[in-house]
Scaffold this motif. Structure first.
Motif, PDB file in Angstrom:
ATOM      1  N   PHE A 141       0.835  -1.203   0.000  1.00 46.60           N
ATOM      2  CA  PHE A 141       0.000   0.000   0.000  1.00 46.60           C
ATOM      3  C   PHE A 141       0.865   1.247   0.000  1.00 46.60           C
ATOM      4  CE2 PHE A 141       0.506  -1.209   4.503  1.00 46.60           C
ATOM      5  CZ  PHE A 141       0.950  -0.025   5.079  1.00 46.60           C
ATOM      6  N   GLU A 142       0.252   2.321  -0.478  1.00 43.63           N
ATOM      7  CA  GLU A 142       0.771   3.663  -0.240  1.00 43.63           C
ATOM      8  C   GLU A 142      -0.026   4.266   0.917  1.00 43.63           C
ATOM      9  OE1 GLU A 142       1.422   8.051  -2.286  1.00 43.63           O
ATOM     10  OE2 GLU A 142       0.588   6.426  -3.493  1.00 43.63           O
ATOM     11  N   TRP A 143      -1.343   4.262   0.788  1.00 43.59           N
ATOM     12  CA  TRP A 143      -2.227   4.655   1.888  1.00 43.59           C
ATOM     13  C   TRP A 143      -2.817   3.399   2.489  1.00 43.59           C
ATOM     14  CZ3 TRP A 143      -2.279   9.613   3.435  1.00 43.59           C
ATOM     15  CH2 TRP A 143      -1.761  10.558   2.551  1.00 43.59           C
ATOM     16  N   ALA A 144      -2.850   3.327   3.811  1.00 46.38           N
ATOM     17  CA  ALA A 144      -3.250   2.101   4.498  1.00 46.38           C
ATOM     18  C   ALA A 144      -4.633   1.620   4.095  1.00 46.38           C
ATOM     19  CB  ALA A 144      -3.193   2.320   6.010  1.00 46.38           C
ATOM     20  N   ALA A 145      -5.528   2.540   3.734  1.00 45.23           N
ATOM     21  CA  ALA A 145      -6.900   2.151   3.388  1.00 45.23           C
ATOM     22  C   ALA A 145      -7.016   1.634   1.959  1.00 45.23           C
ATOM     23  CB  ALA A 145      -7.845   3.329   3.597  1.00 45.23           C
ATOM     24  N   VAL A 162      -0.432  -0.595  15.471  1.00 48.93           N
ATOM     25  CA  VAL A 162       0.762   0.265  15.333  1.00 48.93           C
ATOM     26  C   VAL A 162       0.388   1.714  15.075  1.00 48.93           C
ATOM     27  CG1 VAL A 162       2.184  -1.652  14.506  1.00 48.93           C
ATOM     28  CG2 VAL A 162       1.074  -0.129  12.852  1.00 48.93           C
ATOM     29  N   GLY A 163      -0.895   1.978  14.757  1.00 45.13           N
ATOM     30  CA  GLY A 163      -1.325   3.359  14.555  1.00 45.13           C
ATOM     31  C   GLY A 163      -1.838   3.679  13.167  1.00 45.13           C
ATOM     32  N   THR A 167      -9.080   1.279   7.282  1.00 46.73           N
ATOM     33  CA  THR A 167     -10.414   1.506   6.719  1.00 46.73           C
ATOM     34  C   THR A 167     -10.740   2.979   6.494  1.00 46.73           C
ATOM     35  OG1 THR A 167     -11.393   1.478   8.944  1.00 46.73           O
ATOM     36  CG2 THR A 167     -11.338  -0.605   7.742  1.00 46.73           C
ATOM     37  N   GLY A 168      -9.818   3.865   6.766  1.00 45.86           N
ATOM     38  CA  GLY A 168     -10.130   5.285   6.596  1.00 45.86           C
ATOM     39  C   GLY A 168      -8.907   6.155   6.739  1.00 45.86           C
ATOM     40  N   ASP A 169      -9.124   7.429   6.987  1.00 49.18           N
ATOM     41  CA  ASP A 169      -8.031   8.379   7.124  1.00 49.18           C
ATOM     42  C   ASP A 169      -7.218   8.091   8.383  1.00 49.18           C
ATOM     43  OD1 ASP A 169      -8.833   9.712   4.856  1.00 49.18           O
ATOM     44  OD2 ASP A 169     -10.118  11.125   5.950  1.00 49.18           O
ATOM     45  N   PRO A 170      -5.898   8.345   8.340  1.00 47.33           N
ATOM     46  CA  PRO A 170      -5.072   8.127   9.530  1.00 47.33           C
ATOM     47  C   PRO A 170      -5.416   9.126  10.624  1.00 47.33           C
ATOM     48  CG  PRO A 170      -3.820   9.238   7.822  1.00 47.33           C
ATOM     49  CD  PRO A 170      -5.128   8.849   7.199  1.00 47.33           C
ATOM     50  N   ALA A 171      -5.185   8.727  11.868  1.00 41.77           N
ATOM     51  CA  ALA A 171      -5.403   9.640  12.991  1.00 41.77           C
ATOM     52  C   ALA A 171      -4.454  10.824  12.858  1.00 41.77           C
ATOM     53  CB  ALA A 171      -5.171   8.919  14.310  1.00 41.77           C
ATOM     54  N   LYS A 177       4.693   7.515   8.818  1.00 36.40           N
ATOM     55  CA  LYS A 177       5.973   6.877   8.517  1.00 36.40           C
ATOM     56  C   LYS A 177       6.482   6.092   9.718  1.00 36.40           C
ATOM     57  CE  LYS A 177       7.974   6.877   5.363  1.00 36.40           C
ATOM     58  NZ  LYS A 177       7.997   5.830   4.292  1.00 36.40           N
ATOM     59  N   ALA A 178       6.361   6.664  10.904  1.00 34.58           N
ATOM     60  CA  ALA A 178       6.772   5.943  12.111  1.00 34.58           C
ATOM     61  C   ALA A 178       5.933   4.683  12.288  1.00 34.58           C
ATOM     62  CB  ALA A 178       6.645   6.850  13.333  1.00 34.58           C
ATOM     63  N   ALA A 179       4.641   4.756  11.946  1.00 33.11           N
ATOM     64  CA  ALA A 179       3.765   3.591  12.063  1.00 33.11           C
ATOM     65  C   ALA A 179       4.168   2.501  11.080  1.00 33.11           C
ATOM     66  CB  ALA A 179       2.313   4.005  11.848  1.00 33.11           C
TER      67      ALA A 179
END
Length: 239
Positions: A141-145, A162-163, A167-171, A177-179
């Motif tokens: 992935f590039e974006w987790a979702a 891990v953060g 399923t959606g936008d990151p917190a 990157k750290a995640a």
């Protein structure tokens, strides 16, 4: 599996961290279990350059390679070292401003084992993660979702821990990157620290850049806000 989270990798953004150079220049960090540094570089077709001591020297050699290029470097510098992780020895390979090469290479390196890599192209907002198992790209992935691979959802639970949000936008308070570093940590058991990178003895080699693929046409496919679609395919001789 380790318990790493994004908080364990806050050091990558610290003003004193040499990894800031990797984030600015672009990098690929690859971890492969049971493959030696020499084997990894040989598989990548690297021309040996010897050993350099520590991240400072690796950065210096990378800069020398750039300055020696008249226009665009035809190769990238890779530094590889042995690290301890889940199940024994792993090779950590670090490349600035490029990667180790093709999907085919990563499939070959992970045959019968596991390989994990993550990358950034520097100033542009493009960051990638890849998990290979037994020659197969399992999750990328590039974006987790927006994941692909043969098992795109297998890491969803770990990603949340891990953060990352599968399923959606990151917190907003999580460093993506750290995640991603933490996700690689969970899959490999390799805790990448600033001290590890600073003090490692890297076996180095110049990895040739892959030639750009020939193309015969491009496709323009656009749908506007009113639902009107424009679809055009143009041959090379029409451009």
């Amino acid at each position: 599996m380790t318990s790493a989270t994004a908080g364990d990798y806050g050091w990558i953004r610290a003003s004193s961290s040499l990894f800031r150079y990797a984030l600015e220049a672009g990098y690929t960090l690859t971890l492969v279990r049971g493959v030696s540094p020499a084997e990894l570089l040989r598989a990548a077709g690297a021309e040996p350059r010897g050993v350099c001591d520590g991240l400072d020297e690796l950065i210096e050699q990378h800069q020398e390679l750039i300055y020696a290029s008249d226009d665009w470097a035809e190769s990238v510098l890779a530094g590889a070292c042995t690290v301890q992780g889940e199940g024994g020895d792993w090779t950590l390979a670090l490349v600035f401003g490029g990667d180790l090469g093709s999907l085919r290479l990563m499939e070959a390196l992970s045959a019968g084992t596991r390989a994990v890599s993550h990358a950034s192209n520097g100033g542009k907002p493009m960051d990638f993660f890849h998990w290979y198992e037994n020659g197969e790209l399992r999750t990328t992935f590039e974006w987790a979702a927006n994941r692909t691979g043969s098992t795109p959802d297998e890491l969803n639970g770990v990603m949340r821990e891990v953060g990352l949000n599968p399923t959606g936008d990151p917190a907003p308070d999580i460093d993506r990157k750290a995640a991603v570093f933490a996700l690689a940590d969970r899959l490999t058991g390799v805790r990448v620290t600033e001290e590890l990178l600073m003090e490692a003895a890297y076996l180095t080699g110049e990895v040739p850049e892959e030639p750009a693929e020939e193309w015969e046409s491009i496709t323009i496919d656009i749908t506007d806000a009113h639902g009107e679609r424009t679809y055009v395919q143009l041959r090379r001789d029409q451009l």
